[in-house]
Write a protein that holds these residues in place. Sequence first.
Motif, PDB file in Angstrom:
ATOM      1  N   ARG A 297      -3.585  48.106  56.837  1.00  0.00           N
ATOM      2  CA  ARG A 297      -2.207  48.741  56.656  1.00  0.00           C
ATOM      3  C   ARG A 297      -1.995  48.134  55.500  1.00  0.00           C
ATOM      4  O   ARG A 297      -1.436  48.572  54.190  1.00  0.00           O
ATOM      5  N   PHE A 298      -1.980  46.530  55.399  1.00  0.00           N
ATOM      6  CA  PHE A 298      -1.534  45.865  54.070  1.00  0.00           C
ATOM      7  C   PHE A 298      -2.407  46.171  52.880  1.00  0.00           C
ATOM      8  O   PHE A 298      -1.586  46.334  51.837  1.00  0.00           O
ATOM      9  N   HIS A 299      -3.748  46.293  53.249  1.00  0.00           N
ATOM     10  CA  HIS A 299      -4.291  46.253  51.895  1.00  0.00           C
ATOM     11  C   HIS A 299      -4.760  47.932  51.366  1.00  0.00           C
ATOM     12  O   HIS A 299      -5.324  48.448  50.498  1.00  0.00           O
ATOM     13  N   GLU A 300      -3.751  48.784  52.041  1.00  0.00           N
ATOM     14  CA  GLU A 300      -3.891  50.317  51.381  1.00  0.00           C
ATOM     15  C   GLU A 300      -3.389  50.166  50.144  1.00  0.00           C
ATOM     16  O   GLU A 300      -3.763  51.077  49.427  1.00  0.00           O
ATOM     17  N   THR A 301      -2.411  49.216  49.651  1.00  0.00           N
ATOM     18  CA  THR A 301      -1.821  49.167  48.463  1.00  0.00           C
ATOM     19  C   THR A 301      -1.673  47.962  47.944  1.00  0.00           C
ATOM     20  O   THR A 301      -1.281  47.764  46.715  1.00  0.00           O
ATOM     21  N   MET A 302      -2.117  46.882  48.441  1.00  0.00           N
ATOM     22  CA  MET A 302      -2.426  45.767  47.891  1.00  0.00           C
ATOM     23  C   MET A 302      -3.842  45.111  47.861  1.00  0.00           C
ATOM     24  O   MET A 302      -4.444  45.107  48.950  1.00  0.00           O
ATOM     25  N   ASP A 303      -4.444  44.892  46.467  1.00  0.00           N
ATOM     26  CA  ASP A 303      -5.786  44.515  46.468  1.00  0.00           C
ATOM     27  C   ASP A 303      -6.226  43.395  47.379  1.00  0.00           C
ATOM     28  O   ASP A 303      -5.718  42.233  47.376  1.00  0.00           O
ATOM     29  N   GLU A 304      -7.427  43.619  48.167  1.00  0.00           N
ATOM     30  CA  GLU A 304      -7.750  42.380  48.941  1.00  0.00           C
ATOM     31  C   GLU A 304      -8.529  41.188  48.279  1.00  0.00           C
ATOM     32  O   GLU A 304      -7.900  40.035  48.550  1.00  0.00           O
ATOM     33  N   LYS A 305      -8.826  41.431  47.107  1.00  0.00           N
ATOM     34  CA  LYS A 305      -9.364  40.142  46.153  1.00  0.00           C
ATOM     35  C   LYS A 305      -8.169  39.422  45.587  1.00  0.00           C
ATOM     36  O   LYS A 305      -8.384  38.210  45.586  1.00  0.00           O
ATOM     37  N   ASP A 306      -7.263  40.299  45.048  1.00  0.00           N
ATOM     38  CA  ASP A 306      -5.990  39.435  44.740  1.00  0.00           C
ATOM     39  C   ASP A 306      -5.208  38.958  45.543  1.00  0.00           C
ATOM     40  O   ASP A 306      -4.624  37.802  45.197  1.00  0.00           O
ATOM     41  N   HIS A 307      -4.990  39.508  46.733  1.00  0.00           N
ATOM     42  CA  HIS A 307      -4.038  39.114  47.530  1.00  0.00           C
ATOM     43  C   HIS A 307      -4.624  39.076  49.026  1.00  0.00           C
ATOM     44  O   HIS A 307      -4.138  39.673  50.004  1.00  0.00           O
ATOM     45  N   PRO A 308      -5.584  38.047  49.344  1.00  0.00           N
ATOM     46  CA  PRO A 308      -6.122  38.081  50.723  1.00  0.00           C
ATOM     47  C   PRO A 308      -5.366  37.562  51.782  1.00  0.00           C
ATOM     48  O   PRO A 308      -4.458  36.506  51.443  1.00  0.00           O
ATOM     49  N   ILE A 309      -5.605  38.093  52.849  1.00  0.00           N
ATOM     50  CA  ILE A 309      -4.345  37.568  54.044  1.00  0.00           C
ATOM     51  C   ILE A 309      -5.143  36.642  54.483  1.00  0.00           C
ATOM     52  O   ILE A 309      -6.137  36.179  54.947  1.00  0.00           O
ATOM     53  N   THR A 310      -3.984  35.408  54.696  1.00  0.00           N
ATOM     54  CA  THR A 310      -4.445  34.230  55.261  1.00  0.00           C
ATOM     55  C   THR A 310      -4.083  33.873  56.549  1.00  0.00           C
ATOM     56  O   THR A 310      -4.651  32.928  57.497  1.00  0.00           O
ATOM     57  N   ARG A 311      -3.055  34.692  57.255  1.00  0.00           N
ATOM     58  CA  ARG A 311      -2.654  34.421  58.413  1.00  0.00           C
ATOM     59  C   ARG A 311      -1.742  35.507  58.915  1.00  0.00           C
ATOM     60  O   ARG A 311      -0.954  36.231  58.151  1.00  0.00           O
ATOM     61  N   LEU A 503     -12.262  33.414  42.153  1.00  0.00           N
ATOM     62  CA  LEU A 503     -11.304  32.379  41.645  1.00  0.00           C
ATOM     63  C   LEU A 503     -11.735  32.124  40.127  1.00  0.00           C
ATOM     64  O   LEU A 503     -11.038  31.522  39.400  1.00  0.00           O
ATOM     65  N   VAL A 504     -12.830  32.488  39.638  1.00  0.00           N
ATOM     66  CA  VAL A 504     -13.096  32.449  38.051  1.00  0.00           C
ATOM     67  C   VAL A 504     -13.223  33.810  37.325  1.00  0.00           C
ATOM     68  O   VAL A 504     -13.897  34.572  37.822  1.00  0.00           O
ATOM     69  N   GLN A 505     -12.764  33.814  36.214  1.00  0.00           N
ATOM     70  CA  GLN A 505     -12.734  34.949  35.242  1.00  0.00           C
ATOM     71  C   GLN A 505     -13.118  34.494  33.880  1.00  0.00           C
ATOM     72  O   GLN A 505     -12.696  33.468  33.639  1.00  0.00           O
ATOM     73  N   ILE A 506     -13.719  35.129  33.359  1.00  0.00           N
ATOM     74  CA  ILE A 506     -14.175  34.946  31.944  1.00  0.00           C
ATOM     75  C   ILE A 506     -13.397  36.277  30.928  1.00  0.00           C
ATOM     76  O   ILE A 506     -13.789  37.357  31.243  1.00  0.00           O
ATOM     77  N   SER A 507     -12.671  35.842  30.057  1.00  0.00           N
ATOM     78  CA  SER A 507     -12.212  36.656  29.148  1.00  0.00           C
ATOM     79  C   SER A 507     -12.879  36.614  27.748  1.00  0.00           C
ATOM     80  O   SER A 507     -12.961  35.497  27.143  1.00  0.00           O
ATOM     81  N   VAL A 508     -13.161  37.613  27.138  1.00  0.00           N
ATOM     82  CA  VAL A 508     -13.956  37.708  25.860  1.00  0.00           C
ATOM     83  C   VAL A 508     -12.826  38.257  24.874  1.00  0.00           C
ATOM     84  O   VAL A 508     -12.626  39.442  25.095  1.00  0.00           O
ATOM     85  N   VAL A 509     -12.804  38.181  23.914  1.00  0.00           N
ATOM     86  CA  VAL A 509     -12.253  38.632  22.646  1.00  0.00           C
ATOM     87  C   VAL A 509     -13.166  38.860  21.697  1.00  0.00           C
ATOM     88  O   VAL A 509     -14.088  38.256  21.158  1.00  0.00           O
ATOM     89  N   ALA A 510     -13.534  40.380  21.508  1.00  0.00           N
ATOM     90  CA  ALA A 510     -14.513  40.987  20.746  1.00  0.00           C
ATOM     91  C   ALA A 510     -13.710  41.215  19.389  1.00  0.00           C
ATOM     92  O   ALA A 510     -12.639  42.050  19.399  1.00  0.00           O
TER      93      ALA A 510
END
Length: 515
Positions: A297-311, A503-510
């Motif tokens: 129910r929670f992840h129907e509208t909340m991205d699981e990767k951005d907002h994982p449930i901890t408890r 936890l890691v993201q790479i941003s590239v400026v083209a």
Amino acid sequence: FFFSSRRRHTRQRSVSWARRCVQETGTWAPKKEINWVPEYQWYWDAHEENTMQPYDPDQNYHIEYTYTFDYPNGINEVKVIGDRAGTKNLFSYVILFKEMVQMNTSTKYKRKTIRQKMEASAIKKSTDLEEEKKGIAKKKKIDGANSDEEVENVKGEEENEEEEEEKEVDESSYVIIGHSTDSVGKAKNAMEKLLASQLQESDLPILKKITETEEKIITELAKNGKCVALINPDKKSIMLKGYAENVKIVERDLWKFFASFQAQECVMPTFWTPQEDVLVLVDVNAGSAEHSGVKLRFHETMDEKDHPITRVQRIQNTRLWRKYAFEIETLRIKLGRDPNQLDLFHGTNSNNPKEIFGGLENGFDMRYCTSGMWGRGIYFAVNSRYSHDYSFSLTSTENQMFLAKVLVGDTFKCPSQKDLIMPPAKDGKTNYRYDSVTGSTNGSHVFIVYDNSKAYPQYLITYLKRPENSSRNGCALLQPFAFVLGLLLPVSYTHLTLPTSDLVQISVVAVSLKK
């Protein structure tokens, strides 16, 4: 005309007072009728009891008076309010003189009536005897007075008693005084129509068979509320009759009465962990069906990767649950069916969720609500993303919100109405209202209830919050360079986000040079 209401200690006293008004004013009946006393007793056929039942004294007086003085002048009927042994039942009947029958004005059912000469001893009314007793008592007081001053005091006491009697009001007793019998009759009919328009019938379904003890309590509650409760033969529904405002109050009392039985028998949800304390927080095991249901129910509208449930914690507050169960049963009785319940999200903003689930009185509390798009109520959302904007910040990296059980019942859908303080009435009837309000805002359906006990905080969800501008952190050093380069050359640039881990993201400026 004037309508005068007077308190009635007995029905005979009311008749005596009416007769006194006639004697004083001489406007109700011709002079020859002023000291009139009925010599006939009217009876109606109680065939269920195989007897002929006499009408009560005030009814008999009214019927015989109309029969004696008005029937010869072409008036063939007289209306009376149902009354037996001094107790009204709020039914109305018409006595038809030509047919000698009594007809129920609602059902049109007819019963035989008879008119019999009373014995001489019965003609002397008890009210007259009471007046004689009062006269004797007064005479004794005057005879026992030692001075003219004491005699005047006795007379003054009587006048004060009469003045106090004039002040006492009972809305159920009226005397109409006019210039003729015809004018009084017209005024009486108009008043009866007005009163009849205020009467209401309400069918109250009960989802359990009524016991004999409960039947007595129901009858007493209705009587105290100036209504009549007719229990159907199957003893699974009650017909209330009375004035609209009284019916509304008695309905509410009956709902609470039956719901209280259910609340006393209330059992906690079967999946709860056994407890001795009023409040227990239980960690729901990850991977269990219960945890998976909340997570889904929670992840129907909340991205699981951005907002994982901890408890996920199950809230077991027996006192709050009993109140919620009481509301369920009350609404079940009101609607005659199981009411609608929904699992909805709720964020507490800056208020610690513990202040709600730890409460032993109210749980969700209207006193702390501020007015929103649908007035001052308790707001719940279908989408967790909506409640995220109102979630409680537990730490710098974690937020919390509730997944609550909400008793929405019959809900009213409408656009924003900021002046609401309760659900609107159904079909314009103030005694029947919707149970909740619903609408849409910020991409989510929301439901609003205006009663503390119509929601229960079932789960407390703790989850990670997404760091602000997380997608841009990796290119923080490149952006100034691109900006400087832009001053020298015509450029265009875009952000390209490549997820390599949680936890890691790479941003590239083209950068592309324009020709």
